[in-house]
Write a protein that holds these residues in place. Structure first.
Motif, PDB file in Angstrom:
ATOM      1  N   HIS A   1      -6.491  11.399  -0.566  1.00  0.00           N
ATOM      2  CA  HIS A   1      -6.663  12.791  -0.150  1.00  0.00           C
ATOM      3  C   HIS A   1      -5.633  13.080   0.932  1.00  0.00           C
ATOM      4  CE1 HIS A   1     -11.062  13.246  -1.659  1.00  0.00           C
ATOM      5  NE2 HIS A   1     -10.514  12.195  -2.223  1.00  0.00           N
ATOM      6  N   GLY A   2      -4.445  13.489   0.544  1.00  0.00           N
ATOM      7  CA  GLY A   2      -3.357  13.753   1.481  1.00  0.00           C
ATOM      8  C   GLY A   2      -2.089  13.061   1.017  1.00  0.00           C
ATOM      9  N   PRO A   3      -0.930  13.581   1.448  1.00  0.00           N
ATOM     10  CA  PRO A   3       0.349  13.046   0.970  1.00  0.00           C
ATOM     11  C   PRO A   3       0.671  11.672   1.559  1.00  0.00           C
ATOM     12  CG  PRO A   3       0.712  14.670   2.702  1.00  0.00           C
ATOM     13  CD  PRO A   3      -0.761  14.690   2.412  1.00  0.00           C
ATOM     14  N   ASN A   4       1.478  10.913   0.823  1.00  0.00           N
ATOM     15  CA  ASN A   4       2.077   9.687   1.365  1.00  0.00           C
ATOM     16  C   ASN A   4       3.548   9.682   0.988  1.00  0.00           C
ATOM     17  OD1 ASN A   4       0.169   8.050   2.853  1.00  0.00           O
ATOM     18  ND2 ASN A   4      -1.004   7.964   0.944  1.00  0.00           N
ATOM     19  N   MET A   5       4.330  10.384   1.823  1.00  0.00           N
ATOM     20  CA  MET A   5       5.757  10.549   1.539  1.00  0.00           C
ATOM     21  C   MET A   5       6.559  10.169   2.785  1.00  0.00           C
ATOM     22  SD  MET A   5       5.693  14.007  -0.751  1.00  0.00           S
ATOM     23  CE  MET A   5       5.126  15.107   0.511  1.00  0.00           C
ATOM     24  N   GLY A   6       7.830   9.841   2.569  1.00  0.00           N
ATOM     25  CA  GLY A   6       8.664   9.469   3.707  1.00  0.00           C
ATOM     26  C   GLY A   6       8.009   8.345   4.505  1.00  0.00           C
ATOM     27  N   ALA A   7       8.078   8.462   5.827  1.00  0.00           N
ATOM     28  CA  ALA A   7       7.550   7.404   6.700  1.00  0.00           C
ATOM     29  C   ALA A   7       6.023   7.313   6.671  1.00  0.00           C
ATOM     30  CB  ALA A   7       8.027   7.615   8.135  1.00  0.00           C
ATOM     31  N   ASP A   8       5.350   8.251   6.000  1.00  0.00           N
ATOM     32  CA  ASP A   8       3.887   8.114   5.823  1.00  0.00           C
ATOM     33  C   ASP A   8       3.539   6.752   5.231  1.00  0.00           C
ATOM     34  OD1 ASP A   8       3.704  10.807   6.490  1.00  0.00           O
ATOM     35  OD2 ASP A   8       3.375  11.472   4.423  1.00  0.00           O
ATOM     36  N   VAL A   9       4.416   6.251   4.361  1.00  0.00           N
ATOM     37  CA  VAL A   9       4.061   5.018   3.644  1.00  0.00           C
ATOM     38  C   VAL A   9       3.881   3.842   4.600  1.00  0.00           C
ATOM     39  CG1 VAL A   9       5.201   5.777   1.504  1.00  0.00           C
ATOM     40  CG2 VAL A   9       6.433   4.280   3.089  1.00  0.00           C
ATOM     41  N   THR A  10       4.485   3.946   5.814  1.00  0.00           N
ATOM     42  CA  THR A  10       4.329   2.836   6.770  1.00  0.00           C
ATOM     43  C   THR A  10       2.971   2.884   7.478  1.00  0.00           C
ATOM     44  OG1 THR A  10       5.347   4.008   8.633  1.00  0.00           O
ATOM     45  CG2 THR A  10       6.823   2.776   7.161  1.00  0.00           C
ATOM     46  N   TYR A  11       2.290   4.025   7.444  1.00  0.00           N
ATOM     47  CA  TYR A  11       0.958   4.136   8.058  1.00  0.00           C
ATOM     48  C   TYR A  11      -0.159   4.004   7.029  1.00  0.00           C
ATOM     49  CZ  TYR A  11       3.570   6.436  11.856  1.00  0.00           C
ATOM     50  OH  TYR A  11       4.449   6.733  12.861  1.00  0.00           O
ATOM     51  N   SER A  12       0.175   4.223   5.776  1.00  0.00           N
ATOM     52  CA  SER A  12      -0.831   4.471   4.755  1.00  0.00           C
ATOM     53  C   SER A  12      -1.602   3.218   4.330  1.00  0.00           C
ATOM     54  CB  SER A  12      -0.141   5.051   3.517  1.00  0.00           C
ATOM     55  OG  SER A  12      -1.029   5.047   2.434  1.00  0.00           O
ATOM     56  N   GLY A  13      -2.921   3.313   4.334  1.00  0.00           N
ATOM     57  CA  GLY A  13      -3.737   2.250   3.754  1.00  0.00           C
ATOM     58  C   GLY A  13      -3.687   2.261   2.236  1.00  0.00           C
ATOM     59  N   THR A  14      -3.538   3.457   1.661  1.00  0.00           N
ATOM     60  CA  THR A  14      -3.424   3.595   0.195  1.00  0.00           C
ATOM     61  C   THR A  14      -2.209   2.827  -0.311  1.00  0.00           C
ATOM     62  OG1 THR A  14      -4.336   5.815   0.388  1.00  0.00           O
ATOM     63  CG2 THR A  14      -3.212   5.290  -1.670  1.00  0.00           C
ATOM     64  N   VAL A  15      -1.078   3.047   0.347  1.00  0.00           N
ATOM     65  CA  VAL A  15       0.160   2.373  -0.061  1.00  0.00           C
ATOM     66  C   VAL A  15       0.059   0.875   0.228  1.00  0.00           C
ATOM     67  CG1 VAL A  15       2.648   2.233   0.362  1.00  0.00           C
ATOM     68  CG2 VAL A  15       1.527   4.461   0.208  1.00  0.00           C
ATOM     69  N   ALA A  16      -0.563   0.516   1.360  1.00  0.00           N
ATOM     70  CA  ALA A  16      -0.685  -0.903   1.707  1.00  0.00           C
ATOM     71  C   ALA A  16      -1.469  -1.681   0.649  1.00  0.00           C
ATOM     72  CB  ALA A  16      -1.351  -1.060   3.071  1.00  0.00           C
ATOM     73  N   ALA A  17      -2.443  -1.030   0.032  1.00  0.00           N
ATOM     74  CA  ALA A  17      -3.197  -1.717  -1.026  1.00  0.00           C
ATOM     75  C   ALA A  17      -2.272  -2.063  -2.192  1.00  0.00           C
ATOM     76  CB  ALA A  17      -4.355  -0.837  -1.499  1.00  0.00           C
ATOM     77  N   ALA A  18      -1.345  -1.141  -2.501  1.00  0.00           N
ATOM     78  CA  ALA A  18      -0.365  -1.424  -3.566  1.00  0.00           C
ATOM     79  C   ALA A  18       0.607  -2.512  -3.116  1.00  0.00           C
ATOM     80  CB  ALA A  18       0.383  -0.148  -3.945  1.00  0.00           C
ATOM     81  N   ILE A  19       0.953  -2.512  -1.837  1.00  0.00           N
ATOM     82  CA  ILE A  19       1.830  -3.568  -1.304  1.00  0.00           C
ATOM     83  C   ILE A  19       1.134  -4.926  -1.426  1.00  0.00           C
ATOM     84  CG2 ILE A  19       2.804  -4.496   0.851  1.00  0.00           C
ATOM     85  CD1 ILE A  19       3.455  -1.589   1.648  1.00  0.00           C
ATOM     86  N   GLU A  20      -0.147  -4.972  -1.082  1.00  0.00           N
ATOM     87  CA  GLU A  20      -0.877  -6.238  -1.149  1.00  0.00           C
ATOM     88  C   GLU A  20      -0.942  -6.740  -2.589  1.00  0.00           C
ATOM     89  OE1 GLU A  20      -1.587  -8.024   1.268  1.00  0.00           O
ATOM     90  OE2 GLU A  20      -2.884  -9.552   0.390  1.00  0.00           O
ATOM     91  N   GLY A  21      -1.226  -5.831  -3.516  1.00  0.00           N
ATOM     92  CA  GLY A  21      -1.224  -6.226  -4.919  1.00  0.00           C
ATOM     93  C   GLY A  21       0.131  -6.785  -5.335  1.00  0.00           C
ATOM     94  N   THR A  22       1.193  -6.111  -4.916  1.00  0.00           N
ATOM     95  CA  THR A  22       2.552  -6.541  -5.251  1.00  0.00           C
ATOM     96  C   THR A  22       2.841  -7.925  -4.676  1.00  0.00           C
ATOM     97  OG1 THR A  22       3.226  -4.216  -5.224  1.00  0.00           O
ATOM     98  CG2 THR A  22       4.985  -5.860  -5.126  1.00  0.00           C
ATOM     99  N   LEU A  23       2.463  -8.133  -3.420  1.00  0.00           N
ATOM    100  CA  LEU A  23       2.695  -9.442  -2.782  1.00  0.00           C
ATOM    101  C   LEU A  23       1.925 -10.549  -3.499  1.00  0.00           C
ATOM    102  CD1 LEU A  23       2.574  -8.461   1.009  1.00  0.00           C
ATOM    103  CD2 LEU A  23       4.585  -9.232  -0.273  1.00  0.00           C
ATOM    104  N   LEU A  24       0.794 -10.183  -4.097  1.00  0.00           N
ATOM    105  CA  LEU A  24      -0.012 -11.171  -4.823  1.00  0.00           C
ATOM    106  C   LEU A  24       0.447 -11.312  -6.277  1.00  0.00           C
ATOM    107  CD1 LEU A  24      -3.488 -10.164  -3.360  1.00  0.00           C
ATOM    108  CD2 LEU A  24      -2.280 -12.328  -2.944  1.00  0.00           C
TER     109      LEU A  24
END
Ligand code: MN
Length: 254
Positions: free
Chosen positions: A92-115
């Motif tokens: 619920h809300g954008p994740n663009m530009g530097a938002d991705v460094t704060y985002s828990g939504t994006v971090a979940a995708a990062i964690e999946g990628t790292l795994l």
């Protein structure tokens, strides 16, 4: 195919229900998501408290932790079999530009990628009156594209939907991250016991609308798909800095 669905807005959010519902037409969906709001927790992991898991209904788990905790738990043991893909959102809300460094939504995708699990993050770029009808209309095609073209190692997708009605959507742009201009302010107030407290707030951030960016895509009324890489090294600087004389040797030791 086993699909793990998570988010950072919490297991009860509308966005995750829609993502899980649409993903279910592509495979067997298990939701493992934070019990509570975890937006802007970035890639935090819980190390100093136990994690409690509540199976609120079959294949739907509420975790007393962060989005990253959820993915780690799901991949490393909570589920009988690890997922084939991880989908996070719909935020619920954008994740663009530097938002991705704060985002828990994006971090979940990062964690999946790292795994080693192909992962994607989805967000709708509005603050209120969210057009989930647009998500319902276009997410199936995006998911099909993602499943047919899983990102290579260490890369994942960051997808943003414009907060517009479906008939206003003008297509898809593959974008790169643009630059946010945050308008953060820190408000100082006094609590009932006379002590100061601080609250981070401010006006909605703005952004440069340079062509090719995620911000421009949304400004053009398009869905934005940004492939992101977890390679953080700046090899140009590394090469340059290796030529420097660092003047740290026996003689300069304090
Ligand atoms: Mn969120």
């Amino acid at each position: 195919m086993r699909i793990l669905v998570t988010n950072d807005d919490g297991v009860r959010a509308e966005g995750i229900a829609i993502l899980a519902e649409i993903a279910a037409s592509f495979g067997e969906v298990t939701v493992v998501a934070p019990a509570d709001q975890q937006s802007a927790t970035s890639h935090a992991i819980t190390l100093h408290n136990p994690l409690r898991v509540d199976e609120v209904e079959p294949r739907r788990h509420a975790v007393s932790g962060t989005p990253t905790d959820c993915v780690l738990l799901a991949v490393k043991g909570l589920l009988p079999d690890p997922p084939d893909i991880v989908l996070s959102g719909v935020n619920h809300g954008p994740n663009m530009g530097a938002d991705v460094t704060y985002s828990g939504t994006v971090a979940a995708a990062i964690e999946g990628t790292l795994l080693g699990v192909p992962s994607a993050a989805f967000s709708i770029a509005g603050r209120s009156k969210l057009h989930f009808d647009t998500v319902r209309r276009f997410l199936p095609a995006l998911l099909k594209k993602f499943l047919d073209n899983r990102p290579p190692a260490l890369t994942y997708w960051n997808v943003n939907f414009p907060n517009l009605p479906p008939e206003k959507i003008r297509g898809v742009q593959v974008s790169h991250l643009g630059h946010r201009i945050y308008q953060d302010t820190v408000v100082r107030k006094i609590d009932p016991r006379g002590k100061p407290y601080y609250w981070i707030g401010g006006d909605e951030p703005t952004a440069d609308l340079d062509p090719g960016t995620d911000f421009r895509a949304l400004d053009d009324g398009c869905l934005s798909v940004t492939p992101l890489h977890l390679e953080l090294n700046d090899f140009e600087s590394i090469a340059r800095m290796r030529t420097w004389e660092w003047e740290i040797d026996e003689g300069n030791r304090p």
